[in-house]
Design a protein around this motif. Structure first.
Motif, PDB file in Angstrom:
ATOM      1  N   MET A  98       0.998  -1.459   0.155  1.00  0.00           N
ATOM      2  CA  MET A  98       0.261   0.386   0.344  1.00  0.00           C
ATOM      3  C   MET A  98       0.643   1.371   0.204  1.00  0.00           C
ATOM      4  N   GLU A  99       2.016   1.533  -0.063  1.00  0.00           N
ATOM      5  CA  GLU A  99       2.995   2.364   0.569  1.00  0.00           C
ATOM      6  C   GLU A  99       3.688   2.590  -1.325  1.00  0.00           C
ATOM      7  N   PRO A 100       3.647   3.316  -1.687  1.00  0.00           N
ATOM      8  CA  PRO A 100       4.329   3.703  -2.949  1.00  0.00           C
ATOM      9  C   PRO A 100       5.848   3.746  -3.045  1.00  0.00           C
ATOM     10  N   GLU A 101       6.538   4.202  -1.420  1.00  0.00           N
ATOM     11  CA  GLU A 101       8.099   4.067  -2.230  1.00  0.00           C
ATOM     12  C   GLU A 101       8.067   2.825  -1.387  1.00  0.00           C
ATOM     13  N   PHE A 102       7.879   1.618  -0.689  1.00  0.00           N
ATOM     14  CA  PHE A 102       8.189   0.292  -0.619  1.00  0.00           C
ATOM     15  C   PHE A 102       7.877  -0.276  -1.838  1.00  0.00           C
ATOM     16  N   LEU A 103       6.629  -0.186  -2.665  1.00  0.00           N
ATOM     17  CA  LEU A 103       6.404  -0.431  -3.813  1.00  0.00           C
ATOM     18  C   LEU A 103       6.982  -0.056  -5.523  1.00  0.00           C
ATOM     19  N   ALA A 104       7.897   1.083  -5.477  1.00  0.00           N
ATOM     20  CA  ALA A 104       8.468   1.528  -6.072  1.00  0.00           C
ATOM     21  C   ALA A 104       9.505   0.310  -5.856  1.00  0.00           C
ATOM     22  N   ALA A 105      10.226  -0.124  -4.741  1.00  0.00           N
ATOM     23  CA  ALA A 105      11.521  -0.801  -4.999  1.00  0.00           C
ATOM     24  C   ALA A 105      11.714  -2.409  -5.602  1.00  0.00           C
ATOM     25  N   LEU A 106      10.563  -2.474  -4.880  1.00  0.00           N
ATOM     26  CA  LEU A 106      10.314  -4.201  -5.312  1.00  0.00           C
ATOM     27  C   LEU A 106      10.254  -4.571  -7.215  1.00  0.00           C
ATOM     28  N   GLU A 107      10.978  -5.296  -7.649  1.00  0.00           N
ATOM     29  CA  GLU A 107      11.279  -7.019  -8.926  1.00  0.00           C
ATOM     30  C   GLU A 107       9.892  -6.715  -9.579  1.00  0.00           C
ATOM     31  N   ALA A 108       9.017  -5.968 -10.363  1.00  0.00           N
ATOM     32  CA  ALA A 108       7.950  -6.142 -11.154  1.00  0.00           C
ATOM     33  C   ALA A 108       8.370  -7.700 -11.441  1.00  0.00           C
ATOM     34  N   ASP A 109       7.282  -8.062 -11.363  1.00  0.00           N
ATOM     35  CA  ASP A 109       6.797  -9.691 -11.838  1.00  0.00           C
ATOM     36  C   ASP A 109       5.229 -10.059 -12.150  1.00  0.00           C
ATOM     37  N   VAL A 110       5.212 -11.266 -12.869  1.00  0.00           N
ATOM     38  CA  VAL A 110       3.731 -11.392 -12.586  1.00  0.00           C
ATOM     39  C   VAL A 110       2.758 -11.801 -11.604  1.00  0.00           C
ATOM     40  N   HIS A 111       3.351 -12.462 -10.481  1.00  0.00           N
ATOM     41  CA  HIS A 111       2.948 -12.834  -8.727  1.00  0.00           C
ATOM     42  C   HIS A 111       2.746 -10.914  -8.968  1.00  0.00           C
ATOM     43  N   LEU A 112       4.014 -10.416  -8.702  1.00  0.00           N
ATOM     44  CA  LEU A 112       3.453  -8.621  -7.398  1.00  0.00           C
ATOM     45  C   LEU A 112       2.225  -8.128  -8.456  1.00  0.00           C
ATOM     46  N   VAL A 113       1.848  -8.259  -9.542  1.00  0.00           N
ATOM     47  CA  VAL A 113       0.876  -7.727 -10.342  1.00  0.00           C
ATOM     48  C   VAL A 113      -0.435  -8.464 -10.203  1.00  0.00           C
ATOM     49  N   ALA A 114      -0.613  -9.532  -9.556  1.00  0.00           N
ATOM     50  CA  ALA A 114      -2.003 -10.702  -9.620  1.00  0.00           C
ATOM     51  C   ALA A 114      -1.589  -9.842  -7.212  1.00  0.00           C
ATOM     52  N   ASP A 115      -1.112  -9.678  -7.006  1.00  0.00           N
ATOM     53  CA  ASP A 115      -0.752  -9.143  -5.449  1.00  0.00           C
ATOM     54  C   ASP A 115      -1.653  -8.003  -5.774  1.00  0.00           C
ATOM     55  N   LEU A 116      -1.379  -6.842  -6.799  1.00  0.00           N
ATOM     56  CA  LEU A 116      -1.529  -5.901  -6.566  1.00  0.00           C
ATOM     57  C   LEU A 116      -2.848  -5.417  -7.426  1.00  0.00           C
ATOM     58  N   LEU A 117      -3.269  -6.284  -7.799  1.00  0.00           N
ATOM     59  CA  LEU A 117      -4.902  -6.303  -8.687  1.00  0.00           C
ATOM     60  C   LEU A 117      -5.971  -7.036  -7.902  1.00  0.00           C
ATOM     61  N   SER A 118      -5.197  -7.998  -6.946  1.00  0.00           N
ATOM     62  CA  SER A 118      -6.078  -9.218  -5.807  1.00  0.00           C
ATOM     63  C   SER A 118      -6.046  -7.248  -4.214  1.00  0.00           C
ATOM     64  N   LEU A 119      -4.706  -6.277  -4.540  1.00  0.00           N
ATOM     65  CA  LEU A 119      -5.258  -5.359  -3.266  1.00  0.00           C
ATOM     66  C   LEU A 119      -6.066  -4.135  -4.059  1.00  0.00           C
ATOM     67  N   GLY A 120      -6.470  -3.818  -5.693  1.00  0.00           N
ATOM     68  CA  GLY A 120      -7.384  -3.014  -5.806  1.00  0.00           C
ATOM     69  C   GLY A 120      -8.073  -2.508  -5.092  1.00  0.00           C
ATOM     70  N   ARG A 121      -9.185  -2.591  -4.543  1.00  0.00           N
ATOM     71  CA  ARG A 121     -10.160  -2.538  -3.924  1.00  0.00           C
ATOM     72  C   ARG A 121     -10.039  -1.119  -2.527  1.00  0.00           C
ATOM     73  N   VAL A 122      -8.844  -2.504  -1.930  1.00  0.00           N
ATOM     74  CA  VAL A 122      -8.757  -1.808  -0.603  1.00  0.00           C
ATOM     75  C   VAL A 122      -7.082  -0.251  -1.409  1.00  0.00           C
ATOM     76  N   MET A 123      -6.786  -0.131  -2.177  1.00  0.00           N
ATOM     77  CA  MET A 123      -5.374   0.512  -2.176  1.00  0.00           C
ATOM     78  C   MET A 123      -5.377   2.117  -2.129  1.00  0.00           C
ATOM     79  N   PRO A 124      -4.996   2.246  -1.134  1.00  0.00           N
ATOM     80  CA  PRO A 124      -5.235   4.504  -1.302  1.00  0.00           C
ATOM     81  C   PRO A 124      -5.000   4.740  -2.513  1.00  0.00           C
TER      82      PRO A 124
END
Length: 389
Positions: A98-124
């Protein structure tokens, strides 16, 4: 570094150890940092047992971000993705997405995209912009990897979709011709003399327009399949000789066909994690099919039905009876090893629909086989794909 020191180093980095003895075991400063990064994750939940390594990342987002920076420095991208996934599972770090600074530091892949999509409804809102950038990066990489092969396979299939027994020489299907004429083998000449040629008719200017309907289960267990199916739907939608529709469902239905020009928009239109009503989705898709003989319907689901199961099976049988080319994919994922409802899978297979899972690398060839209505089960067997029977 001698052989003994090399062995000690490997064991230390594999198993972890006491920070105080690290230098004594011959670990360099860099090796000690690698060990500390791994200890923070893999010794975090160990209590006692002779281990003195200090594990854990705490609840500090800056500390986690620094740790992510360390593992990105020490390991290749594929390994970073594995370590990240372990961190989410073992340490419960999803909330930090949920925190942009943390998210920007991640190595992006399909699994991360899936995690982000699952949080879409509650993401600020402050995080959604960063999340969209991460998703866009992964989508661009997947498009670059998969687009060329998919377009080539689909166009090749569409251009050769109509078979004829009077083909021009350049359009002869030699495999089918030889197979069909083996009884005409001439031993004296050591060859087959074909009585009947099999091949493809040249397309007329007013070429037929095949239709592809991708119907994707957006329940949480299908997250990776959702990501890959959106990419392939966007690619196929760019092929003028195909009409592609993309319908996502849980207990409701979202028709994302109009967004296929932008797969990022498609993915953000998906809401992962709901229930499952396949029956309702089939009813909607069936209402969109106007030319069954030219329609290829791909249901991507683990087949755990939360609606009317008998009615769902009946609708699928009706589609098959009308001439729709029905294919059931239990997963479209990197490992191709789904969990699924065995009873429904076997029933659908008995109806005549091929039922199996495939990887993204196999999907373009699958579509090429489907578009010419070849034997998909035979294709799957030839590619070591297990088909439900």
């Amino acid at each position: 570094m001698n052989d003994k020191q090399t062995r000690i180093r490997r064991w230390r980095l594999a198993c972890g150890g006491d920070e105080q003895s690290a230098a004594g075991d011959g670990l360099s400063e860099r090796d000690q940092r690698i060990e500390q990064a791994l200890n923070a994750l893999y010794l975090a939940d160990q209590q006692g047992g002779g281990k003195k390594g200090k594990g854990g990342l705490g609840g500090s987002s800056p500390r986690v971000a620094r740790w992510l920076g360390d593992i990105r420095e020490f390991f290749p991208s594929a390994v970073v993705q594995v370590v990240q996934k372990d961190a989410f599972n073992r340490l419960g770090l999803k909330q930090m997405l949920m925190e942009p600074e943390f998210l920007a530091a991640l190595e992006a892949d399909v699994h991360l995209v899936a995690d982000l999509l699952s949080l879409g409804r509650v993401m600020p809102e402050k995080t959604k912009h960063t999340a969209r950038q991460v998703v866009a990066k992964v989508v661009a990489e997947l498009m670059q990897k998969l687009q060329s092969k998919t377009v080539q396979a689909v166009l090749g299939a569409v251009n050769k979709a109509k078979r004829t027994r009077r083909p021009r020489f350049g359009d002869i299907d030699w495999y089918k011709t030889i197979t069909a004429n083996l009884r005409h083998y001439q031993p004296d000449y050591n060859t087959v003399i074909p009585e009947t040629l099999h091949g493809y008719a040249r397309k007329k200017s007013q070429a037929r327009l095949d239709e592809v309907v991708l119907c994707i289960d957006q329940s949480g267990s299908m997250a990776n399949s959702v990501v890959y199916s959106a990419i392939f739907a966007a690619v196929m939608a760019s092929v003028p000789s195909l009409k592609t529709q993309y319908i996502a469902f849980d207990t409701s239905i979202v028709d994302l066909t109009e967004q296929l020009a932008d797969p990022v928009e498609v993915l953000f239109g998906v809401q992962l994690g709901g229930g499952t009503d396949i029956n309702q989705a089939l009813a909607y898709c069936d209402s969109k099919i106007t030319r069954p003989a030219l329609t290829h319907f791909i249901l991507i689901s683990d087949l755990f039905e939360g609606g009317n199961n008998d009615e769902m099976l009946g609708r699928l049988q009706t589609m098959i009876n009308k001439g729709v080319n029905v294919i059931v994919l239990l997963a479209l994922s990197d490992d191709g090893k789904p969990g699924y409802h065995d009873g429904n899978a076997r029933t659908m297979a008995a109806m005549g629909a091929p039922v199996f899972a495939c990887t993204p690398d196999q999907f373009p060839d699958l579509m090429a086989v489907a578009l010419v209505r070849d034997d998909i089960a035979a294709w799957a067997a030839g590619n070591d794909i297990s088909v439900v029977v």
